[in-house]
Design a protein around this motif. Sequence first.
Motif, mmCIF file in Angstrom:
data_model
loop_
_atom_site.group_PDB
_atom_site.id
_atom_site.type_symbol
_atom_site.label_atom_id
_atom_site.label_comp_id
_atom_site.label_asym_id
_atom_site.label_seq_id
_atom_site.Cartn_x
_atom_site.Cartn_y
_atom_site.Cartn_z
ATOM 1 N N LEU A 69 0.889 -1.202 0.132
ATOM 2 C CA LEU A 69 -0.022 0.035 -0.066
ATOM 3 C C LEU A 69 0.873 1.339 0.016
ATOM 4 N N CYS A 70 2.136 1.067 0.515
ATOM 5 C CA CYS A 70 3.027 2.377 0.656
ATOM 6 C C CYS A 70 3.550 2.301 -0.968
ATOM 7 N N GLU A 71 3.940 1.530 -1.430
ATOM 8 C CA GLU A 71 4.558 1.552 -2.486
ATOM 9 C C GLU A 71 3.662 2.229 -3.703
ATOM 10 N N VAL A 72 2.352 1.881 -3.699
ATOM 11 C CA VAL A 72 1.408 2.402 -4.706
ATOM 12 C C VAL A 72 0.935 3.739 -4.026
ATOM 13 N N GLY A 73 1.261 4.249 -2.995
ATOM 14 C CA GLY A 73 0.851 5.804 -2.756
ATOM 15 C C GLY A 73 -0.269 5.868 -1.922
ATOM 16 N N LEU A 74 -0.915 4.579 -1.368
ATOM 17 C CA LEU A 74 -2.272 4.715 -0.597
ATOM 18 C C LEU A 74 -1.866 4.882 0.942
ATOM 19 N N VAL A 75 -0.745 4.558 1.398
ATOM 20 C CA VAL A 75 -0.494 4.531 3.027
ATOM 21 C C VAL A 75 1.006 5.282 2.726
ATOM 22 N N SER A 76 1.236 5.745 4.023
ATOM 23 C CA SER A 76 2.554 6.667 4.202
ATOM 24 C C SER A 76 2.911 5.950 5.543
ATOM 25 N N ALA A 77 4.338 5.843 5.664
ATOM 26 C CA ALA A 77 4.856 5.325 6.801
ATOM 27 C C ALA A 77 5.849 6.089 7.480
#
Length: 119
Positions: free
Chosen positions: A67-75
């Motif tokens: 989800l981070c890789e596709v830009g929907l979640v940030s960490a």
Amino acid sequence: MVDETHTPDDERGLSRVFGALANSDRIAIIDMLRGSAADEPGGVSISRVAEATGLTRFSASRHLRILCEVGLVSATRQRHSVLHRLDSRGFDAVEDWLCGAALDEDWLVDALAPLNRSA
């Protein structure tokens, strides 16, 4: 009407986003993050995501990475943990694509027209 600002890179990005959303565990994570945004605006840990969704920490971590890789979640790293939250920029791209198509062309009305016909 042809959108000259729409590039193949945009299409690959949208394909990746929709591919990520095609998994029910990732949808559950997004729902969990959406529900926790008001109470935990800084984000939630992998352990919290795993507990709330019934996933193992390993599975939760793997899905969060996608989800981070596709830009929907940030960490964000905070001390000894990584906190995750929804990233509106990823959803903005999907919304722009959907709304742009719907506003520029009546694609949704046309797509649903066969379903509206009487049998």
